[in-house]
Write an enzyme that holds these catalytic residues in place. Structure first.
Site, PDB file in Angstrom:
ATOM      1  N   GLN A   1     -56.664  33.933 -41.088  1.00  0.00           N
ATOM      2  CA  GLN A   1     -57.522  32.963 -40.398  1.00  0.00           C
ATOM      3  C   GLN A   1     -58.965  33.466 -40.310  1.00  0.00           C
ATOM      4  O   GLN A   1     -59.909  32.686 -40.405  1.00  0.00           O
ATOM      5  CB  GLN A   1     -56.961  32.736 -38.989  1.00  0.00           C
ATOM      6  CG  GLN A   1     -57.506  31.498 -38.303  1.00  0.00           C
ATOM      7  CD  GLN A   1     -56.785  30.232 -38.726  1.00  0.00           C
ATOM      8  OE1 GLN A   1     -55.579  30.217 -38.816  1.00  0.00           O
ATOM      9  NE2 GLN A   1     -57.529  29.174 -38.986  1.00  0.00           N
TER      10      GLN A   1
ATOM     11  N   LYS B   1     -54.485  33.983 -34.089  1.00  0.00           N
ATOM     12  CA  LYS B   1     -53.290  33.153 -34.261  1.00  0.00           C
ATOM     13  C   LYS B   1     -52.331  33.477 -33.133  1.00  0.00           C
ATOM     14  O   LYS B   1     -52.369  34.579 -32.577  1.00  0.00           O
ATOM     15  CB  LYS B   1     -52.614  33.469 -35.598  1.00  0.00           C
ATOM     16  CG  LYS B   1     -51.760  32.346 -36.116  1.00  0.00           C
ATOM     17  CD  LYS B   1     -52.606  31.317 -36.804  1.00  0.00           C
ATOM     18  CE  LYS B   1     -51.796  30.136 -37.271  1.00  0.00           C
ATOM     19  NZ  LYS B   1     -52.597  29.325 -38.209  1.00  0.00           N
TER      20      LYS B   1
ATOM     21  N   GLY C   1     -52.996  23.566 -33.160  1.00  0.00           N
ATOM     22  CA  GLY C   1     -51.605  23.486 -33.601  1.00  0.00           C
ATOM     23  C   GLY C   1     -51.366  24.261 -34.884  1.00  0.00           C
ATOM     24  O   GLY C   1     -52.290  24.759 -35.530  1.00  0.00           O
ATOM     25  N   ASP C   2     -50.108  24.407 -35.210  1.00  0.00           N
ATOM     26  CA  ASP C   2     -49.643  24.932 -36.497  1.00  0.00           C
ATOM     27  C   ASP C   2     -48.191  24.418 -36.595  1.00  0.00           C
ATOM     28  O   ASP C   2     -47.868  23.412 -35.948  1.00  0.00           O
ATOM     29  CB  ASP C   2     -49.744  26.474 -36.517  1.00  0.00           C
ATOM     30  CG  ASP C   2     -49.640  27.053 -37.929  1.00  0.00           C
ATOM     31  OD1 ASP C   2     -50.653  27.059 -38.648  1.00  0.00           O
ATOM     32  OD2 ASP C   2     -48.538  27.482 -38.336  1.00  0.00           O
TER      33      ASP C   2
HETATM   34  N1  GLU Z   1     -53.240  26.183 -37.885  1.00  0.00           N
HETATM   35  C1  GLU Z   1     -54.314  25.706 -38.713  1.00  0.00           C
HETATM   36  C2  GLU Z   1     -54.661  26.751 -39.757  1.00  0.00           C
HETATM   37  O1  GLU Z   1     -53.787  27.446 -40.240  1.00  0.00           O
HETATM   38  C3  GLU Z   1     -55.478  25.184 -37.906  1.00  0.00           C
HETATM   39  C4  GLU Z   1     -56.115  26.143 -36.956  1.00  0.00           C
HETATM   40  C5  GLU Z   1     -57.184  25.508 -36.043  1.00  0.00           C
HETATM   41  O2  GLU Z   1     -57.500  24.343 -36.190  1.00  0.00           O
HETATM   42  O3  GLU Z   1     -57.656  26.250 -35.185  1.00  0.00           O
HETATM   43  O4  GLU Z   1     -55.777  26.895 -40.186  1.00  0.00           O
END
Ligand code: GLU
Length: 449
Positions: A115, A130, A169-170
């Site tokens: 990320q 995360k 979310g994820d």
């Molecule tokens: N979970 C998503 C990613 O893997 C979005 C993360 C977010 O919007 O903060 O990028």
């Protein structure tokens, strides 16, 4: 095992494995990035002197907590909650929450690490983090989801804030869960702090296009990959694994642009519909009923359900893995190559194993890693934060245009960086190097902290 020609990186990798035992997904994500950084260290000795790589591989903070809650039968259940705040050189920590039984510290660390690079590539002021839990939402009632989310936030809220850490979310966390989490945060802090979470509902601070953003952004990125080759999506056959939020809006955008998606899946198996997936039906099953994709063939007789099959055996021009990590291995990659696939772009995070990436590179398949191709989701989260900060609400068209511009920017950054560092067309190197340089420069500027 010797992985790098560069001895220094090899030693560094070994040290990271030793310091973080039993974390295979984290090792995999680190190995993939280090594999691109040799030429960067030669060109930028300052990153070596200030130990930028070592700092990036050591999260700034790792939080692990107990999440106790009561199920509908009144039994006490215990889960484990995580938040790994990887890096905040570019902005507040930002990244999703994943609720899935496969969640471990290793999974959350790899996702937080990825990320950080992804968020840097968007060009927005975002750090990387995360979080999540090994909680399994499958079969849980609304009441159970709410009680779990409230318990999770009762511990996590003290580590969050619009200028501190902004989850979203994820897998297993959508608008319903963000609602329960936001409600509890609001109650605990007595503040209507919209910018503390993204992926909110439109009535309570959410932004248009956020729901569609990861899938739409992925397809905008693929359009750029095709354009470079003087091709387009129209008439192309695509396979999209998964059937969650990312897969659904990937299918929607491919279809809008004239491509044909012939297969999607969930953990139970694959739906193959050579006439083209009926997206309204997938949405009904997955978004409304929260059911299994197997239901598709009960209602649409022309489709076939292949339980436990590999979706990558189905011939296609473009393959878009949108389910989860390590879902596409070397054998799958060889099957795709044999059947004529020429473009692969990751909608999920690290769905392609390292040997599969090697197969694609060896056979001239254009391959885009998730940290570049799926960055549209988090980029649109940053747009949601902008709207929250200015108490504004933009139109769908305006936001979608901005998403398109951001994805074009990411593609260009990756493409040009790959060329600059002597590996034209290698999006893995382009994304890793461009993301690393951006974060490392900011880290150095902020001193040894
Ligand atoms: N979970 C998503 C990613 O893997 C979005 C993360 C977010 O919007 O903060 O990028």
């Amino acid at each position: 095992m010797l992985m790098y020609a560069n001895e220094e990186l090899q030693a560094l990798y070994q040290e990271i494995v030793q310091r973080n035992p039993a974390e295979p997904e984290f090792h995999q994500a680190v190995a993939e990035v280090l594999g691109s950084l040799g030429p960067v260290l030669s060109k930028h000795p300052e990153f070596r002197d200030d130990r930028a790589i070592e700092r990036l591989c050591e999260p700034e903070r790792q939080i692990i907590f107990r999440v106790p809650w009561q199920d509908d039968a009144g039994r006490v259940q215990i889960n484990r909650g995580f938040r790994v705040q990887n890096n905040s050189a570019l902005g507040p920590y930002k990244g999703g929450l994943r609720f899935h039984p496969s969640v471990t510290l290793s999974v959350i660390k790899f996702l937080g690490f990825e990320q950080t690079f992804k968020n840097a590539l968007t060009g927005m002021p975002l750090g990387g983090a995360k979080g999540g839990s090994d909680f399994d939402p499958k079969g849980r009632s609304d009441g159970e989801m709410m009680r779990f989310c409230q318990s999770f936030m009762t511990e996590l809220y003290r580590h969050l804030g619009e200028y501190t850490d902004v989850p979203a979310g994820d897998i297993g966390v959508g608008q319903r869960e963000i609602g329960y989490l936001f409600g509890q945060y609001k109650r605990m802090t007595n503040r209507y702090e919209s910018g503390v979470l993204t992926g909110k509902g439109l009535d309570w601070g959410g932004a248009l296009v956020r729901r569609e953003a990861t899938g739409y952004g992925l397809v905008y990125f693929v359009q750029q990959m095709l354009e470079i080759r003087k091709e387009h999506l129209e008439g192309r056959t695509c396979v999209v694994s998964g059937s969650g939020n990312v897969a659904i809006y990937t299918i929607e955008k491919v279809q809008q642009l004239g491509g044909r998606v012939v297969a999607c899946s969930d953990s139970g198996g694959v739906v193959h519909d050579p006439d083209g997936i009926d997206l309204a039906l997938v949405k009904q099953i997955k978004e409304v009923e929260r059911g299994r994709i197997e239901q598709y063939v009960v209602r649409r007789k022309r489709g076939r359900f292949l339980p436990g099959a590999s979706i990558w055996e189905i011939p296609c021009d473009v393959a878009l893995p949108c389910a989860t990590q390590n879902e596409l291995n070397g054998k799958d990659a060889l099957a795709l190559v044999k059947n004529g696939c020429r473009i692969v772009a990751e909608g999920a995070n690290m769905p392609t194993t390292p040997d599969a990436v090697r197969v694609f590179h060896e056979h001239g398949v254009a391959f885009a890693p998730g940290k570049a191709a799926n960055a549209g989701g988090v980029a649109t989260s940053a747009l949601e934060m902008q709207q929250n900060a200015s108490r504004d609400a933009w139109t769908f068209e305006f936001t979608d245009r901005r998403l398109g511009d951001i994805m074009r920017g990411i593609h260009q950054r990756c493409y040009e960086t790959a060329e600059e560092y002597g590996t034209p067309g290698n999006y893995v190197n382009g994304a890793n190097i461009a993301g690393f340089i951006k974060v490392a420069r900011a880290m150095l500027a902020l001193g040894v902290i």
